[in-house]
Each structure stands twice: as structure tokens, then as C-alpha cells.
Design a protein around this motif. Structure first.
Motif, PDB file in Angstrom:
ATOM      1  N   LYS A 118       0.859  -1.182   0.000  1.00 19.07           N
ATOM      2  CA  LYS A 118       0.000   0.000   0.000  1.00 19.07           C
ATOM      3  C   LYS A 118       0.894   1.231   0.000  1.00 19.07           C
ATOM      4  N   THR A 119       0.694   2.099  -0.957  1.00 19.46           N
ATOM      5  CA  THR A 119       1.541   3.287  -1.080  1.00 19.46           C
ATOM      6  C   THR A 119       0.864   4.498  -0.460  1.00 19.46           C
ATOM      7  N   GLY A 120       1.686   5.430  -0.024  1.00 20.25           N
ATOM      8  CA  GLY A 120       1.162   6.652   0.557  1.00 20.25           C
ATOM      9  C   GLY A 120       2.115   7.806   0.327  1.00 20.25           C
ATOM     10  N   LEU A 121       1.655   8.988   0.674  1.00 18.50           N
ATOM     11  CA  LEU A 121       2.452  10.201   0.554  1.00 18.50           C
ATOM     12  C   LEU A 121       2.371  10.887   1.917  1.00 18.50           C
ATOM     13  N   GLU A 122       3.494  11.019   2.601  1.00 16.09           N
ATOM     14  CA  GLU A 122       3.449  11.458   3.986  1.00 16.09           C
ATOM     15  C   GLU A 122       4.494  12.522   4.326  1.00 16.09           C
ATOM     16  N   TYR A 123       4.182  13.243   5.381  1.00 15.22           N
ATOM     17  CA  TYR A 123       5.125  14.141   6.031  1.00 15.22           C
ATOM     18  C   TYR A 123       5.519  13.495   7.357  1.00 15.22           C
ATOM     19  N   LYS A 124       6.809  13.570   7.694  1.00 13.35           N
ATOM     20  CA  LYS A 124       7.263  13.059   8.985  1.00 13.35           C
ATOM     21  C   LYS A 124       8.298  13.997   9.564  1.00 13.35           C
ATOM     22  N   LEU A 125       8.272  14.139  10.885  1.00 12.31           N
ATOM     23  CA  LEU A 125       9.310  14.926  11.540  1.00 12.31           C
ATOM     24  C   LEU A 125      10.653  14.229  11.366  1.00 12.31           C
ATOM     25  N   ARG A 126      11.673  14.999  11.086  1.00 15.65           N
ATOM     26  CA  ARG A 126      12.986  14.443  10.813  1.00 15.65           C
ATOM     27  C   ARG A 126      13.648  13.913  12.083  1.00 15.65           C
ATOM     28  N   THR A 127      13.605  14.678  13.161  1.00 16.07           N
ATOM     29  CA  THR A 127      14.229  14.288  14.416  1.00 16.07           C
ATOM     30  C   THR A 127      13.394  14.803  15.576  1.00 16.07           C
ATOM     31  N   SER A 128      13.810  14.472  16.774  1.00 17.83           N
ATOM     32  CA  SER A 128      13.174  14.992  17.975  1.00 17.83           C
ATOM     33  C   SER A 128      14.159  15.939  18.649  1.00 17.83           C
ATOM     34  N   PRO A 129      14.103  17.234  18.331  1.00 13.00           N
ATOM     35  CA  PRO A 129      15.077  18.187  18.857  1.00 13.00           C
ATOM     36  C   PRO A 129      14.880  18.460  20.350  1.00 13.00           C
ATOM     37  N   VAL A 130      15.933  18.935  20.986  1.00 11.19           N
ATOM     38  CA  VAL A 130      15.904  19.250  22.413  1.00 11.19           C
ATOM     39  C   VAL A 130      16.261  20.725  22.590  1.00 11.19           C
ATOM     40  N   PHE A 131      15.516  21.416  23.467  1.00  8.20           N
ATOM     41  CA  PHE A 131      15.720  22.843  23.688  1.00  8.20           C
ATOM     42  C   PHE A 131      15.949  23.127  25.161  1.00  8.20           C
ATOM     43  N   ASP A 132      16.879  24.022  25.444  1.00  8.24           N
ATOM     44  CA  ASP A 132      17.111  24.471  26.804  1.00  8.24           C
ATOM     45  C   ASP A 132      15.857  25.216  27.264  1.00  8.24           C
ATOM     46  N   ALA A 133      15.271  24.766  28.368  1.00  6.45           N
ATOM     47  CA  ALA A 133      14.005  25.340  28.820  1.00  6.45           C
ATOM     48  C   ALA A 133      14.168  26.718  29.431  1.00  6.45           C
TER      49      ALA A 133
END
Length: 541
Positions: free
Chosen positions: A247-262
Motif C-alpha cells: 500500500k503506497t502513501g504520501l506522507e510528512y514526517k518529523l525528521r528528528t526529535s530536537p531538544v531545547f534548553d528550557a
């Protein structure tokens, strides 16, 4: 359905200990042989009373352990204040368990047991597993340690697809200022099989008494972080292929899970060699290119080991790598070349069924170029390398600059051969990485890719990785119904951003820092480009 986009799950490992054969049975008076590596003689001692209570409680929890009558106690090699006990079956040494106790108090530090002790056909419910874990924690570790932790979290992790054995992990976290420390599992870990039998239990305390940790009340607003994370340059877009039926699809996905100083709102590096901008694609480093496909196999059938490297990389194996070996396992053929005098090595992994190359790594003392290759020159070299094996003409390439991976063997070579100053220079030498995606209907196929890493100093291919299907795949024309900005808003709506503490491995940080990061415990976030729907994809190990 699992899709090979993001390998973010942590592997779950159950360790078995094969210890001690010249041991006596665990007598009724609980007298054991204590082997002290620092003493020339052996002395008989009694385990601390608390340790004896724990052994008795464990055998009530798991009666099958009573049959493991070959038992030995010895001082831990890592800490003389700890005592280890190994137990095994007299007829099968692989049926074994290993316990580590505090030598003074007798408190249990950890338990590890082999899965084959129990029948793996047994199944219990999640509720039963949690009840068993709670009882084990209370009786083996005690109410005090349980009181330091929060409510249990049950997870499952497949570690043996061949035997379809499912292992469970129950985690009781310790919180710091009401937050978990992400990346390090402080608290109680209970490992179990599908039948609810104990495979492991341990307690990891958290001590930050000498360091200052940020107060969560001082964190900036979460909305400021969301605006930085959910932007078009942080996700990938392309075709996907799901399931056996294709089954084929066309998708968007987040590349990574970034971390930010709070506290500052700035993205931070949490691993060695990681750059602060990780996860964002620079549009200048994303190109569409055309190749002249020749569809040659990476490795010809029946090719000799010499022909593999000479044809693939133009390397004179007899001169550079006089030693060769090959091993075959789980459908993969691994070729290894080495020169032990000069400490050169190379390896190639090949899929036995399809003949496709799965990876290449090369380390050799090759003379440096008069001037390092530029990024564009490195791209030309990477493209020239891939072109003979390409099957289609239209491609998308992502370009990266990165610090050379820290290779312990390479660092050893440098430290033995060069001065400290020269070693530092070589450790920080840059590489250029290029990730090639085939395009169909003008859209990149994100299901598989070719990665080529160029060493600009030596002007050669340093690494090559391929992730390709066994058969050619054709993708239909699909049209997206959402814009990049709409996709970013959909991600922001559905993906939680959590406040947590992280303890990075980077040398820039030596204590937990307050940070914001994505909560991907449900999977990896995706948006269907055709209908705009949001889903959590299973994360592939």
C-alpha cells in the motif's frame, strides 16, 4: 504498520550469566564459598541476613529457581563491598541466574535470570504482570525504595523475531523536582517474560546533591518552543510503502526529535559531535540532481573478495588489506579486510538473497590530498560513485557536514603515533555526508536511500550505506491536499512537547539540565499528505 523512517526505540536486552561450575549446593544453613580475589585463601562466610531473606522470597516468587542447586558466592570484581551469587541447574548450565548484593547490608542490587528457565508458551495479562512486578519490588527491594518511585510504566519490546519472544519491562521512575530525567532511567526496572516471570530487577538512585539543577518554574513558555519545532524545514516529505501488499502513501514526517534548553529557548546538542541545528534541513543543502543510470550490481555474482573491493572502490586489496575473512549469518554475508601492521581495515555487508550491498566502511592510511575537497567537489565524487549502480535518473540529495565519527580503533592509532595536538586535529576532521533518494513522479521515495560519506582530506569514499527493497517499486501519482504550513500546524496540535530533565553525553554538560523535547512515547508522528490526517507510526528498532 512499522515503517523504516525513524529508529528511535531503545533496544531491550536481557543478559544471562554463565558463572561458576565448581560450586557446592546451597545448604540449609546457608553457608557458601566466598572467593576473595585479594586473598590467597578461601574462607567460609554467611551471607547477610537480608540477603538470605531475599533469596527465600525470590524462590517463593519463582519456585523454578529452587531447581538451580549449583550455587556460588564471590566478591564482585567491580566493587569489593558487593557480593555476587550465581546459581545454575546441575544438568544445564544455561538455566542460570545471577544476584548482586550489598556485602554489608545484604540489600539486593540487581537480579538477572535466563529466559529458558521457564516455558515461553505461558501468557499472562498486563494486570497480572504489573501485580507480579509490584510484589517483587516490595519483597526484593523493599518498601523504602518503592516509596522513592512513581507509578509503574509497562512496555513491551521484541528482541527475537526468529523465536517471536516478547519481553516486558516495568519501570518505576524517580522524579527530580517532579520531572523524569530523560535518557537515563533512574528508579526501579523489572524485566519479565510473557509469562510474567522475573528476568531482571534493579534499582538506580539519582544523586545530584553537589550540582545545581534548574527550577521547572523558571522554564519559558512551551508555546515559544513549539514555534521553533513545528516548522516546514523540520519534516521530510515523500512516498512510503506499507505492508506486504504494498500500500503506497504520501506522507510528512518529523525528521528528528530536537531538544531545547528550557531556560534560554535555544536548541542544544545532547550527543557527542551533534550540532545545535540538528533536525533542520538547510534548503541550500537539498538538491535535485540527474544521473545517467547504468543499473550495475554493486557486487557481481560469484565475485571474489579481491574483486569486490577493487571493482567497488578501486582498492588494491593485496597491498592495502592482505588479511581477509568472511562470515555468514541471518541472510547476510559480511566481508572483512585488514592490514594489522598498518591497522587498516574495511568491511562490506551483502544481502545473501538479493545481492544488494548493505554497507561499506573503509579506514586506511592514504596520503592526504594537497588541498581538501570542497563540499561541491565531494558531492561530485559521491555522485560519480553512485551513478553506475543507479536504476533511475532523477534523485534528491541531502548534504551534511559532520564531525568524523569517534572510532576507538582510529583514536588508538592516533594516540600511539602522533602528538596530542595532532591527535586533536585528526579527531575533529570533517566529513561530508550525502543522502540520495530516488524520485518518482517528481517526489522523493523516502522508504529507502543511499548514503555516501566522503573524506575530503583523503578524497575518498569513507562510508557507504544502502537501504533498498528486494524488488523494484512503482509509486502512483498522488496529490497533496495540505500545504507545508498546514502540516506544521497539524503536528503542533497533536504532538506533545514535554518539560523534562536530560543528562547529555556531550562534554558541554555535566549535570541534568531542564529541557523541552517531544513526547514520542506513542510512536513517530506522521501526517498523510493526501488527506491531512495525523497518525502515530510504530517506531522500528
Amino acid at each position: 504498520m512499522t515503517k523504516n523512517w525513524k529508529g528511535a526505540a531503545t533496544a531491550f536486552t536481557v543478559t544471562t550469566m554463565l558463572l561458576g561450575t565448581n560450586a557446592q549446593a546451597f545448604a540449609a544453613n546457608q553457608v557458601m564459598i566466598l572467593k576473595n580475589t585479594e586473598a590467597s585463601s578461601e574462607e567460609e562466610i554467611k551471607l547477610p541476613a537480608r540477603a538470605l531473606e531475599i533469596v527465600s522470597a525470590l524462590e517463593k516468587l519463582e519456585p523454578a529457581l529452587k531447581a538451580l542447586t549449583v550455587r556460588e558466592v564471590f566478591v564482585s570484581e567491580n566493587d569489593e563491598n558487593q557480593v555476587a551469587m550465581s546459581i545454575s541447574h546441575p544438568d544445564n548450565v544455561h538455566e542460570n541466574a545471577y544476584m548482586l548484593f550489598d556485602r554489608n547490608s545484604g540489600e539486593l542490587i540487581s537480579l538477572e535470570a535466563a529466559v529458558i528457565i521457564w516455558d515461553q508458551a505461558e501468557k499472562v495479562t498486563d494486570e497480572v504482570s504489573l501485580q507480579k512486578a509490584e510484589k517483587a519490588v516490595q519483597e526484593l527491594l523493599g518498601a523504602k525504595k518503592r516509596g522513592m518511585t512513581e507509578d509503574p510504566q509497562l512496555s513491551r519490546n521484541m528482541i527475537s523475531e526468529e523465536h517471536s519472544i516478547e519481553f516486558r519491562n516495568v519501570y518505576y521512575p524517580i522524579l527530580l523536582n517532579g520531572l523524569e530525567v530523560d535518557g537515563i532511567r533512574f528508579g526501579i526496572e523489572v524485566d519479565m517474560d510473557n509469562g510474567g516471570h522475573l528476568l531482571g530487577i534493579s534499582f538506580t538512585s539519582i544523586d545530584v546533591g553537589i550540582t545545581q539543577v534548574a527550577d521547572p518554574k523558571k522554564a519559558i513558555a512551551k508555546e515559544a518552543i513549539q514555534k521553533q519545532i513545528f516548522t516546514p524545514e523540520r519534516f521530510s516529505y515523500g512516498y512510503v510503502w506499507e505492508g506486504i501488499e504494498g500500500k503506497t502513501g504520501l506522507e510528512y514526517k518529523l525528521r528528528t526529535s530536537p531538544v531545547f534548553d528550557a531556560l534560554t529557548g535555544k536548541q542544544i546538542a545532547v550527543e557527542w559531535g551533534e550540532k545545535k541545528g540538528k533536525g533542520k534541513i538547510n534548503t541550500a543543502d537539498l538538491k535535485s540532481i540527474s544521473l545517467k543510470p547504468q543499473s550495475k550490481p554493486f557486487i557481481a555474482k560469484n565475485a571474489t573478495d579481491t574483486q569486490i573491493l577493487e571493482s567497488l572502490f578501486g582498492i588494491d586489496t593485496k597491498k592495502t588489506y592482505p588479511t581477509y575473512r568472511k562470515d555468514q549469518q541471518q541472510g547476510k554475508i559480511n566481508h572483512y579486510w585488514a592490514n594489522y601492521n598498518e591497522v587498516n581495515y574495511a568491511s562490506v555487508a551483502v544481502d545473501q538473497l538479493t545481492g544488494e550491498i548493505g554497507g561499506y566502511l573503509n579506514w586506511a592510511h592514504i596520503e592526504n590530498l594537497p588541498a581538501p575537497l570542497t563540499k561541491e567537489q565531494s558531492l561530485q565524487k559521491a555522485t560519480a560513485f553512485l551513478e553506475p549502480f543507479a536504476k533511475t535518473s532523477e534523485w534528491q540529495v541531502e548534504m551534511y557536514e559532520r564531525v568524523r565519527p569517534e572510532d576507538p580503533l582510529a583514536l588508538k592509532i592516533y594516540s600511539n603515533r602522533d602528538s596530542a595536538k595532532e591527535t586533536e586535529k585528526k579527531e575533529s576532521a570533517e566529513q561530508y555526508g550525502f543522502l540520495f533518494f530516488e524520485k518518482q513522479n517528481g517526489i522523493p521515495v523516502m522508504e529507502y536511500s543511499f548514503g555516501v560519506v566522503i573524506d575530503p582530506i583523503k578524497g575518498q569514499v569513507a562510508e557507504f550505506l544502502a537501504s533498498v527493497p528486494a524488488e523494484d517499486r512503482k509509486y502512483p501519482v498522488l496529490k497533496p491536499s495540505v500545504t507545508d504550513q498546514q502540516v506544521a500546524e497539524i503536528f503542533a496540535k497533536h504532538v506533545p512537547v514535554k518539560l523534562t530533565y536530560i543528562w547529555p553525553t556531550s562534554s558541554d554538560h555535566d549535570a541534568p539540565i531542564l529541557a523541552y523535547k517531544l513526547d514520542t512515547s506513542k510512536g513517530w508522528p506522521t501526517v498523510d499528505a493526501v488527506n491531512g490526517s495525523f497518525t502515530w507510526d510504530e517506531i522500528e528498532d
